[in-house]
Design an enzyme around this catalytic site. Structure first.
Site, PDB file in Angstrom:
ATOM      1  CG  ASP A 119      -1.826   1.201   1.302  1.00 41.37           C
ATOM      2  OD1 ASP A 119      -1.677   2.116   0.468  1.00 41.37           O
ATOM      3  OD2 ASP A 119      -2.671   1.247   2.214  1.00 41.37           O
TER       4      ASP A 119
ATOM      5  CE1 TYR B 256      -7.090   9.990 -11.802  1.00 41.89           C
ATOM      6  CE2 TYR B 256      -7.684  11.581 -13.489  1.00 41.89           C
ATOM      7  CZ  TYR B 256      -7.002  10.445 -13.101  1.00 41.89           C
ATOM      8  OH  TYR B 256      -6.228   9.769 -14.010  1.00 41.89           O
TER       9      TYR B 256
ATOM     10  CB  THR C  51      -6.882   2.077 -17.775  1.00 46.92           C
ATOM     11  OG1 THR C  51      -7.533   3.211 -17.179  1.00 46.92           O
ATOM     12  CG2 THR C  51      -5.830   2.554 -18.762  1.00 46.92           C
TER      13      THR C  51
END
Length: 261
Positions: A59, A153, A188
């Site tokens: 992580d 984002y 993707t």
């Protein structure tokens, strides 16, 4: 002497394709991601082609995990020469009116903070050897943010673009190449999480993971005297995203706020 590249988000998509290409060039690739099973499959495929690969689940938002994987690479392969920051995630809620604070933090952690932590961890290797390369996959959402990617984002991808420019301005004369890749819409797995996942016929005209991987490979394999500081990789055709944006506007909104047909 072995050249070693650490690639995040390497279990699928752009990260996996980048790892395959660099391994074919004789670079030892360290595959980093959350899913050990996907990484093991990628490692086996690369080794079957004669490449050198090491799969490490981690992580990367956790500083102790970053330290662990860098220490493991040092023990098994030696210093890191190339870092490819490819891992990314987006929020399920795109509109800042409704975006939960926890989703905001998670997106910034993966797309921005993890890039900082990995960079800080490998800088001693890169600067100590008088040269190295950091490539970060940002997005055209950094320069044209909208509801397709969402508020978190876009902000995170703009942040890493700024950070990479900082690295370029600060360390270029110490031999560090800091490169930002800004892909347009790409087919993707992250698209599956959109408010309206694009249909197969729409994805056919998008960038494919290998397209972006080829740009990364070019930037990495050019002579060390050359830096492609910023690379825009975009689809030739621009699709109409107005319906997607309108649907995204209301994702996560309270029921009484959504317009009724």
């Amino acid at each position: 002497m072995t050249t070693t590249a650490l690639i995040t988000g390497a279990g699928s998509g752009m990260g996996l394709e980048t790892a395959r290409l660099l391994a074919r060039d004789g670079i030892a690739v360290v595959l980093v991601g959350r899913r050990q099973e996907a990484l093991d499959k990628a490692e086996a495929a690369i080794r079957a082609e004669g490449g050198t690969a090491l799969a490490l689940a981690a992580d990367i938002t956790r500083a102790d995990d970053v330290t662990r994987i860098v220490d493991r690479v040092h023990a098994e392969l030696g210093p890191i020469d190339i870092l490819v920051n490819n891992a990314g995630s987006s929020s399920s809620v795109l509109n800042p009116q409704w975006l939960p604070h926890e989703e905001w933090r998670e997106v910034l952690d993966v797309n921005l903070t993890a890039v900082f932590q990995l960079t800080q961890a490998v800088l001693p290797d890169l600067l100590g050897r008088g040269g190295g390369t950091i490539v970060t996959v940002s997005s055209l959402a950094a320069v044209n943010p909208n509801l397709l990617g969402g508020a978190a984002y876009g902000a995170a991808k703009a942040g890493v673009r700024n950070f990479m420019t900082f690295l370029h301005n600060t360390f270029r004369n110490q031999g560090l190449r800091a490169i930002t890749v800004l892909p347009g819409e790409a087919d993707t797995p992250i698209l599956d999480n959109r408010a309206r996942p694009p249909a197969a016929e729409e994805r056919a005209h998008m960038l494919q993971p290998q397209d972006v991987a080829e740009a990364i490979r070019l930037a990495v394999t050019l002579p060390q005297r050359v830096v492609l500081q910023e690379i825009v990789v975009a689809p030739t055709r621009q699709r109409d995203t107005s319906t997607d944006i309108e649907i995204s506007r209301w994702a996560g909104a309270p029921a009484d706020a959504v317009p009724q047909d």
